[in-house]
Design a protein around this motif. Structure first.
Motif, PDB file in Angstrom:
ATOM      1  N   ASN A  53     -72.834  14.280 -75.366  1.00 56.69           N
ATOM      2  CA  ASN A  53     -72.235  15.498 -75.909  1.00 56.69           C
ATOM      3  C   ASN A  53     -71.664  16.373 -74.794  1.00 56.69           C
ATOM      4  N   VAL A  54     -72.377  16.452 -73.697  1.00 56.68           N
ATOM      5  CA  VAL A  54     -71.909  17.263 -72.567  1.00 56.68           C
ATOM      6  C   VAL A  54     -70.591  16.730 -72.018  1.00 56.68           C
ATOM      7  N   SER A  55     -70.447  15.436 -71.961  1.00 54.99           N
ATOM      8  CA  SER A  55     -69.253  14.835 -71.361  1.00 54.99           C
ATOM      9  C   SER A  55     -68.068  14.741 -72.319  1.00 54.99           C
ATOM     10  N   MET A  56     -68.277  14.950 -73.609  1.00 56.30           N
ATOM     11  CA  MET A  56     -67.221  14.720 -74.594  1.00 56.30           C
ATOM     12  C   MET A  56     -65.967  15.578 -74.385  1.00 56.30           C
ATOM     13  N   PRO A  57     -66.061  16.912 -74.189  1.00 55.36           N
ATOM     14  CA  PRO A  57     -64.824  17.695 -74.018  1.00 55.36           C
ATOM     15  C   PRO A  57     -63.976  17.219 -72.840  1.00 55.36           C
ATOM     16  N   SER A  58     -64.610  16.882 -71.736  1.00 50.42           N
ATOM     17  CA  SER A  58     -63.856  16.401 -70.574  1.00 50.42           C
ATOM     18  C   SER A  58     -63.176  15.074 -70.884  1.00 50.42           C
ATOM     19  N   ARG A  59     -63.860  14.232 -71.641  1.00 55.77           N
ATOM     20  CA  ARG A  59     -63.264  12.954 -72.025  1.00 55.77           C
ATOM     21  C   ARG A  59     -62.046  13.175 -72.913  1.00 55.77           C
ATOM     22  N   LEU A  60     -62.154  14.096 -73.859  1.00 56.53           N
ATOM     23  CA  LEU A  60     -61.038  14.382 -74.754  1.00 56.53           C
ATOM     24  C   LEU A  60     -59.862  15.006 -74.007  1.00 56.53           C
ATOM     25  N   ALA A  61     -60.162  15.725 -72.934  1.00 62.01           N
ATOM     26  CA  ALA A  61     -59.105  16.349 -72.133  1.00 62.01           C
ATOM     27  C   ALA A  61     -58.495  15.386 -71.133  1.00 62.01           C
ATOM     28  N   ARG A  66     -71.775  10.170 -65.843  1.00 59.16           N
ATOM     29  CA  ARG A  66     -73.097  10.536 -66.340  1.00 59.16           C
ATOM     30  C   ARG A  66     -73.823  11.457 -65.358  1.00 59.16           C
ATOM     31  N   GLY A  67     -73.605  11.227 -64.073  1.00 61.51           N
ATOM     32  CA  GLY A  67     -74.284  12.059 -63.082  1.00 61.51           C
ATOM     33  C   GLY A  67     -73.958  13.530 -63.232  1.00 61.51           C
ATOM     34  N   ARG A  68     -72.685  13.849 -63.474  1.00 62.60           N
ATOM     35  CA  ARG A  68     -72.294  15.247 -63.641  1.00 62.60           C
ATOM     36  C   ARG A  68     -72.821  15.811 -64.958  1.00 62.60           C
ATOM     37  N   ALA A  69     -72.853  14.983 -65.991  1.00 56.53           N
ATOM     38  CA  ALA A  69     -73.386  15.444 -67.269  1.00 56.53           C
ATOM     39  C   ALA A  69     -74.870  15.774 -67.143  1.00 56.53           C
ATOM     40  N   VAL A  70     -75.616  14.904 -66.475  1.00 59.69           N
ATOM     41  CA  VAL A  70     -77.044  15.145 -66.293  1.00 59.69           C
ATOM     42  C   VAL A  70     -77.268  16.352 -65.385  1.00 59.69           C
ATOM     43  N   ALA A  71     -76.397  16.528 -64.381  1.00 64.16           N
ATOM     44  CA  ALA A  71     -76.519  17.687 -63.492  1.00 64.16           C
ATOM     45  C   ALA A  71     -76.334  18.988 -64.267  1.00 64.16           C
ATOM     46  N   ALA A  72     -75.387  18.986 -65.217  1.00 64.44           N
ATOM     47  CA  ALA A  72     -75.186  20.175 -66.038  1.00 64.44           C
ATOM     48  C   ALA A  72     -76.410  20.439 -66.912  1.00 64.44           C
ATOM     49  N   LEU A  73     -76.995  19.378 -67.451  1.00 62.77           N
ATOM     50  CA  LEU A  73     -78.218  19.536 -68.240  1.00 62.77           C
ATOM     51  C   LEU A  73     -79.370  20.013 -67.369  1.00 62.77           C
ATOM     52  N   GLU A  74     -79.434  19.533 -66.154  1.00 62.06           N
ATOM     53  CA  GLU A  74     -80.487  19.966 -65.235  1.00 62.06           C
ATOM     54  C   GLU A  74     -80.369  21.460 -64.953  1.00 62.06           C
ATOM     55  N   ALA A  75     -79.110  21.949 -64.856  1.00 64.24           N
ATOM     56  CA  ALA A  75     -78.902  23.366 -64.572  1.00 64.24           C
ATOM     57  C   ALA A  75     -79.465  24.260 -65.663  1.00 64.24           C
ATOM     58  N   ILE A  93     -74.241  24.995 -73.875  1.00 64.52           N
ATOM     59  CA  ILE A  93     -73.908  25.723 -72.648  1.00 64.52           C
ATOM     60  C   ILE A  93     -73.607  24.734 -71.518  1.00 64.52           C
ATOM     61  N   ALA A  94     -74.432  23.684 -71.401  1.00 67.80           N
ATOM     62  CA  ALA A  94     -74.198  22.664 -70.373  1.00 67.80           C
ATOM     63  C   ALA A  94     -72.852  21.983 -70.577  1.00 67.80           C
ATOM     64  N   ARG A  95     -72.482  21.773 -71.821  1.00 69.89           N
ATOM     65  CA  ARG A  95     -71.181  21.168 -72.133  1.00 69.89           C
ATOM     66  C   ARG A  95     -70.051  22.048 -71.615  1.00 69.89           C
ATOM     67  N   VAL A  96     -70.185  23.350 -71.803  1.00 69.13           N
ATOM     68  CA  VAL A  96     -69.180  24.283 -71.297  1.00 69.13           C
ATOM     69  C   VAL A  96     -69.151  24.254 -69.771  1.00 69.13           C
ATOM     70  N   MET A  97     -70.330  24.285 -69.153  1.00 69.01           N
ATOM     71  CA  MET A  97     -70.399  24.281 -67.694  1.00 69.01           C
ATOM     72  C   MET A  97     -69.754  23.041 -67.104  1.00 69.01           C
ATOM     73  N   ALA A  98     -69.997  21.890 -67.720  1.00 65.47           N
ATOM     74  CA  ALA A  98     -69.480  20.631 -67.182  1.00 65.47           C
ATOM     75  C   ALA A  98     -67.965  20.545 -67.287  1.00 65.47           C
ATOM     76  N   SER A  99     -67.408  21.110 -68.361  1.00 64.50           N
ATOM     77  CA  SER A  99     -65.955  21.032 -68.533  1.00 64.50           C
ATOM     78  C   SER A  99     -65.215  22.104 -67.736  1.00 64.50           C
ATOM     79  N   GLN A 100     -65.956  23.077 -67.193  1.00 68.89           N
ATOM     80  CA  GLN A 100     -65.423  24.107 -66.310  1.00 68.89           C
ATOM     81  C   GLN A 100     -64.195  24.829 -66.884  1.00 68.89           C
ATOM     82  N   PRO A 101     -64.301  25.383 -68.080  1.00 67.14           N
ATOM     83  CA  PRO A 101     -63.175  26.132 -68.638  1.00 67.14           C
ATOM     84  C   PRO A 101     -63.021  27.475 -67.946  1.00 67.14           C
ATOM     85  N   ARG A 102     -61.868  28.056 -68.050  1.00 57.01           N
ATOM     86  CA  ARG A 102     -61.630  29.377 -67.470  1.00 57.01           C
ATOM     87  C   ARG A 102     -61.956  30.492 -68.454  1.00 57.01           C
TER      88      ARG A 102
END
Length: 294
Positions: A146-154, A160-169, A193-202
């Motif tokens: 779920n965390v990685s989905m927006p970035s994939r769609l974009a 996976r490492g970045r997705a897990v890092a966002a969840l860790e945060a 929230i982690a999903r938003v952090m991982a996709s780094q929106p402005r």
């Protein structure tokens, strides 16, 4: 007659200018080099939204009535108001999730009201994140997926490492392989929230992000929204909770589809007073924070 909005500098270096008050003081000692005005992250001009009433040709509901505002980059704004005041419609229209009847909206200097739907959706996927009360997680995917989905769609696949890092945060690294039904409500919102952090929106639009959470979980979510703003993300949050609104930099009070008040108070009791007084008609529209207005 439309009230003239007050000027507010596009900065958080000091207190915002009050309506009719002087601008930020500047030390004397010679001319100051002029700088190009900073483009607001979110800008609305004369924003209206009118809905037809099903089954009645002569009846319409005015959900937004000429709202104008500018929100600077890195700001955290809470939009509050009674039920039916237009706060959620304002957020959805500014985010491009709902079509405006009139007026215009610009995000990051780009007008989205005239964009074709497909182009607007592509722009949102690159630059805008969302946090909703019902989390909007995909039930068949794990938390990490779920965390990685927006970035994939974009078109920016997230490892996976970045997705897990966002969840860790957000304290959920050990929940990375669980699906939404295996998580508590607070954990699901932290995945969002982690999903938003991982996709780094402005820009992040949050619609009642704490509405379905207990007090402790809600505080965690608000802390992370605050941190996003501190790192330069513009956060716009709709909430009915004045305690949550008090965590924002500024508070916009909606009533009858109009911006009834604008405050920088961090006092929940004061914000509640503003919401209550805004429900007492008639009131002229507030001087909304339109930055750089003349």
């Amino acid at each position: 007659m439309t009230a003239q909005p007050f000027k507010q500098p596009l900065t958080h270096a000091g207190p915002a200018q009050q309506p009719g008050g002087p601008g930020p003081s500047r030390a004397s000692g010679g001319p100051t080099p002029s700088r190009a005005p900073e483009v607001p992250a979110v800008s609305a001009r004369g924003l209206t939204r009118v809905y037809d009433v099903p089954g009645r040709r002569d009846a319409r509901v005015v959900a937004l009535d000429g709202v104008s505002l500018d929100l600077p980059a890195g700001s955290f704004t809470a939009v509050v108001g009674a039920s039916g005041s237009g706060k959620s419609t304002l957020l959805h229209t500014m985010a491009g999730l709902d079509e405006a009847t009139g007026g215009r909206v610009s995000l990051l200097g780009r007008e989205i009201t005239t964009m074709p739907a497909a182009k607007r959706a592509a722009f949102r996927s690159r630059s805008v994140g969302f946090v909703f009360q019902d989390y909007n997680l995909i039930a068949s995917l794990t938390a990490a997926e779920n965390v990685s989905m927006p970035s994939r769609l974009a078109g920016r696949p997230l490892g996976r490492g970045r997705a897990v890092a966002a969840l860790e945060a957000v304290g959920l690294a050990d929940r990375a392989d669980l699906k939404p039904h295996q998580l508590s409500g607070g954990e699901r919102q932290r995945v969002a929230i982690a999903r938003v952090m991982a996709s780094q929106p402005r820009i992040v639009f949050a619609d009642e992000p704490t509405g379905a959470l207990d007090l402790g979980a809600g505080r965690v979510v608000l802390t992370w929204l605050r941190r996003l703003a501190e790192h330069g993300t513009t956060v716009v949050m709709v909430t009915h909770d004045v305690e949550a609104a008090a965590r924002a930099d500024t508070v916009a009070v909606m009533s009858g589809g109009r911006l009834a008040a604008w405050s920088e108070s961090r006092d929940a009791a004061r914000i509640a007073e503003l919401v209550h007084s805004a429900r007492t008609p008639p009131r002229p529209p507030a001087q909304a924070p339109v930055l750089g207005a003349r």
